[in-house]
Write a protein that holds these residues in place. Structure first.
Motif, PDB file in Angstrom:
ATOM      1  N   VAL A   1      66.340  26.412  60.528  1.00 16.86           N
ATOM      2  CA  VAL A   1      67.733  25.944  59.608  1.00 16.86           C
ATOM      3  C   VAL A   1      68.570  25.575  60.599  1.00 16.86           C
ATOM      4  CG1 VAL A   1      69.697  27.457  58.627  1.00 16.86           C
ATOM      5  CG2 VAL A   1      67.031  28.340  58.303  1.00 16.86           C
ATOM      6  N   PHE A   2      69.366  24.434  60.277  1.00 14.59           N
ATOM      7  CA  PHE A   2      70.254  23.706  61.028  1.00 14.59           C
ATOM      8  C   PHE A   2      71.947  24.025  60.333  1.00 14.59           C
ATOM      9  CE2 PHE A   2      66.057  22.116  61.416  1.00 14.59           C
ATOM     10  CZ  PHE A   2      66.111  22.086  62.985  1.00 14.59           C
ATOM     11  N   GLU A   3      72.661  23.965  61.187  1.00 18.20           N
ATOM     12  CA  GLU A   3      74.150  24.268  60.599  1.00 18.20           C
ATOM     13  C   GLU A   3      74.793  22.980  60.495  1.00 18.20           C
ATOM     14  OE1 GLU A   3      76.169  27.307  62.689  1.00 18.20           O
ATOM     15  OE2 GLU A   3      74.387  28.654  62.751  1.00 18.20           O
ATOM     16  N   THR A   4      74.387  21.897  60.724  1.00 20.38           N
ATOM     17  CA  THR A   4      75.076  20.670  60.479  1.00 20.38           C
ATOM     18  C   THR A   4      74.043  19.705  59.743  1.00 20.38           C
ATOM     19  OG1 THR A   4      74.757  19.535  62.429  1.00 20.38           O
ATOM     20  CG2 THR A   4      76.646  20.964  62.304  1.00 20.38           C
ATOM     21  N   TRP A   5      74.660  18.528  58.806  1.00 19.46           N
ATOM     22  CA  TRP A   5      73.908  17.617  58.292  1.00 19.46           C
ATOM     23  C   TRP A   5      73.405  16.654  59.526  1.00 19.46           C
ATOM     24  CZ3 TRP A   5      70.456  15.853  55.458  1.00 19.46           C
ATOM     25  CH2 TRP A   5      70.378  14.345  55.145  1.00 19.46           C
ATOM     26  N   LYS A   6      74.138  16.498  60.772  1.00 20.04           N
ATOM     27  CA  LYS A   6      73.690  15.629  61.554  1.00 20.04           C
ATOM     28  C   LYS A   6      72.369  16.235  62.398  1.00 20.04           C
ATOM     29  CE  LYS A   6      75.354  13.692  66.128  1.00 20.04           C
ATOM     30  NZ  LYS A   6      76.366  13.474  67.054  1.00 20.04           N
ATOM     31  N   ALA A   7      72.166  17.449  62.603  1.00 21.79           N
ATOM     32  CA  ALA A   7      71.304  18.227  63.400  1.00 21.79           C
ATOM     33  C   ALA A   7      70.036  18.143  62.332  1.00 21.79           C
ATOM     34  CB  ALA A   7      71.471  19.658  63.347  1.00 21.79           C
ATOM     35  N   CYS A   8      70.410  18.325  60.758  1.00 20.03           N
ATOM     36  CA  CYS A   8      69.278  18.135  59.891  1.00 20.03           C
ATOM     37  C   CYS A   8      68.507  16.700  59.752  1.00 20.03           C
ATOM     38  CB  CYS A   8      69.832  18.711  58.613  1.00 20.03           C
ATOM     39  SG  CYS A   8      68.525  18.405  57.297  1.00 20.03           S
ATOM     40  N   LYS A   9      69.539  15.950  59.718  1.00 17.61           N
ATOM     41  CA  LYS A   9      69.209  14.410  59.676  1.00 17.61           C
ATOM     42  C   LYS A   9      68.113  14.149  60.956  1.00 17.61           C
ATOM     43  CE  LYS A   9      71.027   9.798  58.837  1.00 17.61           C
ATOM     44  NZ  LYS A   9      72.100   9.039  58.758  1.00 17.61           N
ATOM     45  N   LYS A  10      68.406  14.416  62.099  1.00 16.05           N
ATOM     46  CA  LYS A  10      67.662  14.432  63.232  1.00 16.05           C
ATOM     47  C   LYS A  10      66.165  14.665  63.090  1.00 16.05           C
ATOM     48  CE  LYS A  10      67.653  14.905  68.066  1.00 16.05           C
ATOM     49  NZ  LYS A  10      68.221  15.641  69.356  1.00 16.05           N
ATOM     50  N   GLN A  11      65.953  15.884  62.311  1.00 17.55           N
ATOM     51  CA  GLN A  11      64.697  16.244  62.053  1.00 17.55           C
ATOM     52  C   GLN A  11      63.935  15.753  61.108  1.00 17.55           C
ATOM     53  OE1 GLN A  11      64.355  18.088  64.562  1.00 17.55           O
ATOM     54  NE2 GLN A  11      66.361  18.517  65.025  1.00 17.55           N
ATOM     55  N   ILE A  12      64.322  15.025  59.930  1.00 10.62           N
ATOM     56  CA  ILE A  12      63.748  14.304  58.862  1.00 10.62           C
ATOM     57  C   ILE A  12      63.743  12.658  59.051  1.00 10.62           C
ATOM     58  CG2 ILE A  12      64.632  16.385  57.070  1.00 10.62           C
ATOM     59  CD1 ILE A  12      66.770  14.385  56.121  1.00 10.62           C
ATOM     60  N   THR A  13      64.738  12.193  59.835  1.00 13.29           N
ATOM     61  CA  THR A  13      64.428  10.838  60.028  1.00 13.29           C
ATOM     62  C   THR A  13      63.069  10.186  60.664  1.00 13.29           C
ATOM     63  OG1 THR A  13      67.000  10.650  60.448  1.00 13.29           O
ATOM     64  CG2 THR A  13      65.669   8.809  61.088  1.00 13.29           C
ATOM     65  N   ASP A  14      62.585   9.422  60.020  1.00 16.65           N
ATOM     66  CA  ASP A  14      61.221   8.852  60.453  1.00 16.65           C
ATOM     67  C   ASP A  14      60.115   9.975  60.317  1.00 16.65           C
ATOM     68  OD1 ASP A  14      62.529   6.135  60.948  1.00 16.65           O
ATOM     69  OD2 ASP A  14      63.110   7.018  62.635  1.00 16.65           O
ATOM     70  N   TYR A  15      60.262  10.787  59.599  1.00 16.57           N
ATOM     71  CA  TYR A  15      59.279  11.999  59.407  1.00 16.57           C
ATOM     72  C   TYR A  15      58.725  11.733  57.885  1.00 16.57           C
ATOM     73  CZ  TYR A  15      56.417  16.257  59.841  1.00 16.57           C
ATOM     74  OH  TYR A  15      55.455  16.992  59.668  1.00 16.57           O
ATOM     75  N   PRO A  16      57.489  11.458  57.982  1.00 19.19           N
ATOM     76  CA  PRO A  16      56.847  11.098  56.500  1.00 19.19           C
ATOM     77  C   PRO A  16      56.761  12.380  55.779  1.00 19.19           C
ATOM     78  CG  PRO A  16      55.816   9.939  58.206  1.00 19.19           C
ATOM     79  CD  PRO A  16      56.696  10.712  58.731  1.00 19.19           C
ATOM     80  N   GLY A  17      57.397  12.477  54.540  1.00 16.21           N
ATOM     81  CA  GLY A  17      57.193  13.510  53.776  1.00 16.21           C
ATOM     82  C   GLY A  17      57.763  14.722  54.036  1.00 16.21           C
ATOM     83  N   ALA A  18      59.216  14.334  54.761  1.00 17.27           N
ATOM     84  CA  ALA A  18      60.061  15.690  55.184  1.00 17.27           C
ATOM     85  C   ALA A  18      60.674  16.454  54.045  1.00 17.27           C
ATOM     86  CB  ALA A  18      61.309  14.815  55.741  1.00 17.27           C
ATOM     87  N   GLN A  19      60.377  17.814  54.148  1.00 15.98           N
ATOM     88  CA  GLN A  19      61.162  18.651  52.999  1.00 15.98           C
ATOM     89  C   GLN A  19      62.409  19.402  53.745  1.00 15.98           C
ATOM     90  OE1 GLN A  19      57.728  21.102  51.993  1.00 15.98           O
ATOM     91  NE2 GLN A  19      56.729  19.589  51.282  1.00 15.98           N
ATOM     92  N   TYR A  20      63.324  19.268  52.829  1.00 17.71           N
ATOM     93  CA  TYR A  20      64.714  19.954  53.332  1.00 17.71           C
ATOM     94  C   TYR A  20      65.703  20.231  52.108  1.00 17.71           C
ATOM     95  CZ  TYR A  20      66.838  15.393  52.575  1.00 17.71           C
ATOM     96  OH  TYR A  20      66.880  14.234  52.011  1.00 17.71           O
ATOM     97  N   LYS A  21      66.724  20.966  52.406  1.00 16.52           N
ATOM     98  CA  LYS A  21      67.466  21.345  51.241  1.00 16.52           C
ATOM     99  C   LYS A  21      68.702  22.037  51.810  1.00 16.52           C
ATOM    100  CE  LYS A  21      67.887  23.527  46.627  1.00 16.52           C
ATOM    101  NZ  LYS A  21      69.236  24.123  46.826  1.00 16.52           N
ATOM    102  N   SER A  22      69.770  22.077  51.199  1.00 13.80           N
ATOM    103  CA  SER A  22      71.195  22.567  51.706  1.00 13.80           C
ATOM    104  C   SER A  22      71.282  23.997  50.964  1.00 13.80           C
ATOM    105  CB  SER A  22      72.375  21.739  51.654  1.00 13.80           C
ATOM    106  OG  SER A  22      72.651  21.541  50.257  1.00 13.80           O
ATOM    107  N   PHE A  23      71.860  24.839  51.920  1.00 15.98           N
ATOM    108  CA  PHE A  23      72.368  26.120  51.065  1.00 15.98           C
ATOM    109  C   PHE A  23      73.808  26.369  51.525  1.00 15.98           C
ATOM    110  CE2 PHE A  23      67.720  26.084  51.194  1.00 15.98           C
ATOM    111  CZ  PHE A  23      67.256  26.699  50.387  1.00 15.98           C
ATOM    112  N   THR A  24      74.426  27.313  50.755  1.00 18.01           N
ATOM    113  CA  THR A  24      75.704  27.760  51.039  1.00 18.01           C
ATOM    114  C   THR A  24      76.029  28.882  51.954  1.00 18.01           C
ATOM    115  OG1 THR A  24      75.894  29.046  49.171  1.00 18.01           O
ATOM    116  CG2 THR A  24      76.680  26.639  48.831  1.00 18.01           C
TER     117      THR A  24
END
Length: 213
Positions: free
Chosen positions: A19-42
């Motif tokens: 779980v990541f607290e910013t979009w920047k941190a999330c984006k780092k994990q999914i960029t260039d990763y085939p089949g990345a799975q992610y979603k935001s929550f409030t």
């Protein structure tokens, strides 16, 4: 200007899961990763709970929808035709990381999904999703209809064009390869499938929605 609500991002598949607290941190994990799975929550609690679950149980998951249309307007529109496939796309940024999918309108069972791609737009994704749906329905000789919430994608399919302003680059080559294939398919195939606009104001978000708004 109202303060933007805080979001938390669950990554089920990526360079690092968690779980990541910013979009920047999330984006780092999914960029260039085939089949990345992610979603935001409030809330942080919801994001942590989701991490222990399955990605496909959460995308498209919304609170109960209540239409603001009048009774007369709702009666005129009627209910969705469940003998159908619904398609949608999601893009984090414009351009940004993009993916698209198609689901059974009634059960929300996923029929196809493509992406995430590192650079695309929502309009391109909506267009590709429609053509993908058309090809599947024709291949299976199905009488289902296709739902989309994008008038732009409907227009592009009808005119057999992809009128995007996104410029081709090495980064978005996989997306434009699919665009070229989609255009070739439209120009060399005929189809009987009816494409229908999903009435969001009456029925809520389209069933194929990724639930990341």
């Amino acid at each position: 200007m109202s303060k933007q609500k805080k979001k938390y991002y669950t990554v089920w598949q990526g360079h690092k899961i968690g779980v990541f607290e910013t979009w920047k941190a999330c984006k780092k994990q999914i960029t260039d990763y085939p089949g990345a799975q992610y979603k935001s929550f409030t809330t942080l609690e919801a994001a942590k709970e989701a991490l222990n679950g399955n990605y496909f149980d959460y995308i498209g998951k919304k609170s109960k929808f209540k239409s603001e249309l009048s009774h007369e307007a709702l009666k005129k529109l009627g209910k969705p035709n469940y003998n159908s496939i619904s398609v949608d796309a999601a893009s984090s940024g414009n351009p940004g990381i993009m993916e698209y999918r198609g689901v059974d309108t009634k059960t929300k069972q996923q029929i196809f999904i493509q992406g995430p791609f590192q650079e695309g737009t929502n309009n391109i994704g909506e267009f590709l999703a429609l053509v993908h749906g058309l090809a599947i329905l024709k291949k299976n000789n199905s009488d289902r209809i296709l739902y989309t919430d994008s008038r732009t994608a409907m227009s592009w399919v009808r005119k057999k064009i992809c009128n995007t302003k996104l410029k081709r680059s090495v980064k978005n080559k996989p997306v434009f390869d699919l665009v070229d294939r989609a255009l070739d398919w439209l120009k060399s195939n005929t189809y009987k499938t009816v494409i229908v606009k999903w009435e969001t104001k009456a029925w809520g978000e389209i069933p194929a929605d990724f639930g990341r708004k």
